[in-house]
Design an enzyme around this catalytic site. Structure first.
Site, PDB file in Angstrom:
ATOM      1  N   ARG A  12       0.817  -1.214   0.000  1.00  0.00           N
ATOM      2  CA  ARG A  12       0.000   0.000   0.000  1.00  0.00           C
ATOM      3  C   ARG A  12       0.853   1.267   0.000  1.00  0.00           C
ATOM      4  O   ARG A  12       0.443   2.304   0.520  1.00  0.00           O
ATOM      5  CB  ARG A  12      -0.954   0.019   1.195  1.00  0.00           C
ATOM      6  CG  ARG A  12      -2.050  -1.035   1.110  1.00  0.00           C
ATOM      7  CD  ARG A  12      -3.007  -0.917   2.281  1.00  0.00           C
ATOM      8  NE  ARG A  12      -4.012  -1.973   2.241  1.00  0.00           N
ATOM      9  CZ  ARG A  12      -4.651  -2.433   3.300  1.00  0.00           C
ATOM     10  NH1 ARG A  12      -4.408  -1.930   4.494  1.00  0.00           N
ATOM     11  NH2 ARG A  12      -5.548  -3.387   3.191  1.00  0.00           N
TER      12      ARG A  12
ATOM     13  N   ARG B  29      -2.937   6.424  -0.240  1.00  0.00           N
ATOM     14  CA  ARG B  29      -3.440   6.496   1.131  1.00  0.00           C
ATOM     15  C   ARG B  29      -2.696   7.499   2.011  1.00  0.00           C
ATOM     16  O   ARG B  29      -3.273   8.484   2.442  1.00  0.00           O
ATOM     17  CB  ARG B  29      -3.431   5.110   1.786  1.00  0.00           C
ATOM     18  CG  ARG B  29      -4.226   4.088   1.011  1.00  0.00           C
ATOM     19  CD  ARG B  29      -4.896   3.069   1.867  1.00  0.00           C
ATOM     20  NE  ARG B  29      -4.081   2.549   2.938  1.00  0.00           N
ATOM     21  CZ  ARG B  29      -4.546   1.751   3.893  1.00  0.00           C
ATOM     22  NH1 ARG B  29      -5.820   1.400   3.892  1.00  0.00           N
ATOM     23  NH2 ARG B  29      -3.769   1.304   4.838  1.00  0.00           N
TER      24      ARG B  29
ATOM     25  N   ARG C 253      -6.505  11.955  -6.310  1.00  0.00           N
ATOM     26  CA  ARG C 253      -7.733  11.172  -6.178  1.00  0.00           C
ATOM     27  C   ARG C 253      -8.955  12.013  -5.810  1.00  0.00           C
ATOM     28  O   ARG C 253     -10.085  11.509  -5.832  1.00  0.00           O
ATOM     29  CB  ARG C 253      -7.556  10.131  -5.054  1.00  0.00           C
ATOM     30  CG  ARG C 253      -7.027   8.763  -5.436  1.00  0.00           C
ATOM     31  CD  ARG C 253      -8.086   7.842  -6.031  1.00  0.00           C
ATOM     32  NE  ARG C 253      -9.370   7.913  -5.401  1.00  0.00           N
ATOM     33  CZ  ARG C 253      -9.732   7.279  -4.290  1.00  0.00           C
ATOM     34  NH1 ARG C 253      -8.871   6.502  -3.661  1.00  0.00           N
ATOM     35  NH2 ARG C 253     -10.955   7.404  -3.819  1.00  0.00           N
TER      36      ARG C 253
ATOM     37  N   ASP D 154      -6.729  -2.612  -7.092  1.00  0.00           N
ATOM     38  CA  ASP D 154      -7.413  -3.179  -5.943  1.00  0.00           C
ATOM     39  C   ASP D 154      -7.772  -4.622  -6.258  1.00  0.00           C
ATOM     40  O   ASP D 154      -7.989  -4.974  -7.427  1.00  0.00           O
ATOM     41  CB  ASP D 154      -8.685  -2.397  -5.600  1.00  0.00           C
ATOM     42  CG  ASP D 154      -9.265  -2.815  -4.262  1.00  0.00           C
ATOM     43  OD1 ASP D 154      -8.855  -2.243  -3.233  1.00  0.00           O
ATOM     44  OD2 ASP D 154     -10.104  -3.732  -4.234  1.00  0.00           O
TER      45      ASP D 154
ATOM     46  N   TYR E  27     -15.273 -11.733   0.821  1.00  0.00           N
ATOM     47  CA  TYR E  27     -16.026 -10.530   0.459  1.00  0.00           C
ATOM     48  C   TYR E  27     -17.326 -10.890  -0.248  1.00  0.00           C
ATOM     49  O   TYR E  27     -18.376 -10.285  -0.007  1.00  0.00           O
ATOM     50  CB  TYR E  27     -15.181  -9.612  -0.416  1.00  0.00           C
ATOM     51  CG  TYR E  27     -14.104  -8.864   0.338  1.00  0.00           C
ATOM     52  CD1 TYR E  27     -14.427  -8.064   1.430  1.00  0.00           C
ATOM     53  CD2 TYR E  27     -12.766  -8.959  -0.028  1.00  0.00           C
ATOM     54  CE1 TYR E  27     -13.441  -7.387   2.135  1.00  0.00           C
ATOM     55  CE2 TYR E  27     -11.779  -8.281   0.670  1.00  0.00           C
ATOM     56  CZ  TYR E  27     -12.122  -7.500   1.759  1.00  0.00           C
ATOM     57  OH  TYR E  27     -11.150  -6.833   2.463  1.00  0.00           O
TER      58      TYR E  27
END
Length: 355
Positions: A32, A36, A45, A81, A156
């Site tokens: 990551r 972020r 973003r 992702d 998920y």
């Protein structure tokens, strides 16, 4: 890629460490790292949904390069992702800010599994375009591609979103093996196809993130997950790129992660690297898949918030343990937290390179 760039890539510390070869310094990258925690990422973003940003090649390229420019890490990792391939084949999944992946219609029957059609390269043309662009921009610095592992993707889809204990997922695994193996088989095929798109476009290595697989026992992993994961790694064998396998809380599964076909096993912060190496080596004895030569990890991400006086000695301890291994890639034991201080990460890269 030019011949000189290819030579530089193959001789890079990251690729050499993946292969267990001598390195001039311990290579380092961060899960990551592309996003972020970086203010430049948040600017790019702004106003754009996560999954939308993953389909814009120019944005993928820019965000992937940001941590390389800031930290001079030894490898870039593609900005994407794990649910991108699911969305690309029509699954009603989205990423909700502050929540994570959410599936509108959770999977509970074999009929639901039929909604998972095979992934074709034409489903993700933005991935091919972004990877090719990045290979040119990186000039020989390795680019890591990735996909989600089948257990994590299954969780998920079954839970309908993030889960603390994955109870519904494990209930299907225990009580409905027909549904379980049908779902896992489809997800493994999708993950393999997604990774093959990336290797054919030019990535230098791949990582399979089966982030939540640490909730299962070794026996359940062997029977319910290992066959599917092995198929993913087998499908990539001819690509000739290092294959990394990572999950959180997998101390009891480390040998099995290697047996699945990984060249590098990622280790979280709960187990020292030398003990992790012992478990992987002990398990590899006599196993056809026992070819693991390197480990990746494993600084606790929470240490980043404790101040440099804590970060430095803990990082040095990991580096000291890593020197006893056949190959070691320095990383965190999980992803960079969103609130992490980029300056601490920059100092950490410098420390690893200088040690």
């Amino acid at each position: 890629m030019t011949q000189s760039a290819l030579t530089k890539q193959q001789n890079s510390p990251f690729i050499r460490a993946c292969r267990g070869e001598p390195v001039p310094h311990t290579p380092v990258w961060f899960m990551r790292q592309a996003g972020r925690s970086l203010p430049e990422y948040r600017r790019v973003r702004e106003g754009i949904a996560m999954l939308e940003s993953c389909t814009r090649p120019e944005m993928v390229t820019e965000i992937t390069l940001q941590p390389v420019r800031r930290y001079d890490v030894d490898a870039a990792i593609l900005y994407s992702d794990i649910v991108v391939p699911l969305r690309a084949i029509g699954v009603d999944v989205d990423i909700k800010p502050g929540v994570g992946p959410v599936v509108e219609r959770p999977f509970r029957t074999v009929a639901d599994v039929e909604r998972l059609r095979p992934l074709e390269p034409d489903d993700v043309p933005f991935i091919t375009e972004a990877v090719k662009s990045l290979v040119g921009e990186l000039g020989g610095k390795p680019l890591i591609g990735f996909a989600g592992g089948p257990f994590t993707l299954a969780s998920y889809l079954i839970e309908g979103g993030p889960s603390k204990n994955h109870d519904a997922t494990r209930a299907v695994m225990y009580g409905n093996p027909e549904l379980w193996h049908a779902l896992m088989g489809r997800l493994a095929a999708i993950a393999a196809a997604f990774l093959q798109v990336q290797t054919e476009a030019g990535v230098s290595a791949v990582q399979l993130f089966d982030s939540w697989v640490g909730v299962v026992s070794p026996e359940d992993y062997r029977h319910a997950i290992l066959p599917h994961t092995s198929r993913i790694f087998s499908a990539l064998a001819s690509a000739g790129v290092p294959r990394i396998h990572f999950g959180v809380g997998t101390g009891e599964l480390l040998g099995l992660l290697g047996e699945a076909g990984a060249d590098v096993v990622g280790v979280d912060w709960r187990i020292p690297l030398d003990e992790a190496a012992r478990r992987v080596a002990a398990h590899a004895d006599g196993q056809a898949g026992g070819h693991v030569t390197a480990l990746q990890g494993n600084l606790d991400p929470a240490v980043l918030f404790a101040g440099w006086d804590v970060v430095e000695p803990r990082a040095r301890e990991i580096l000291d343990r890593g020197r006893t291994l056949t190959g070691h890639i320095f990383n965190l034991g999980h992803g960079v937290p969103p609130e992490a201080d980029p300056d601490i990460l920059a100092r950490l890269v410098d420390l690893v390179h200088e040690s």
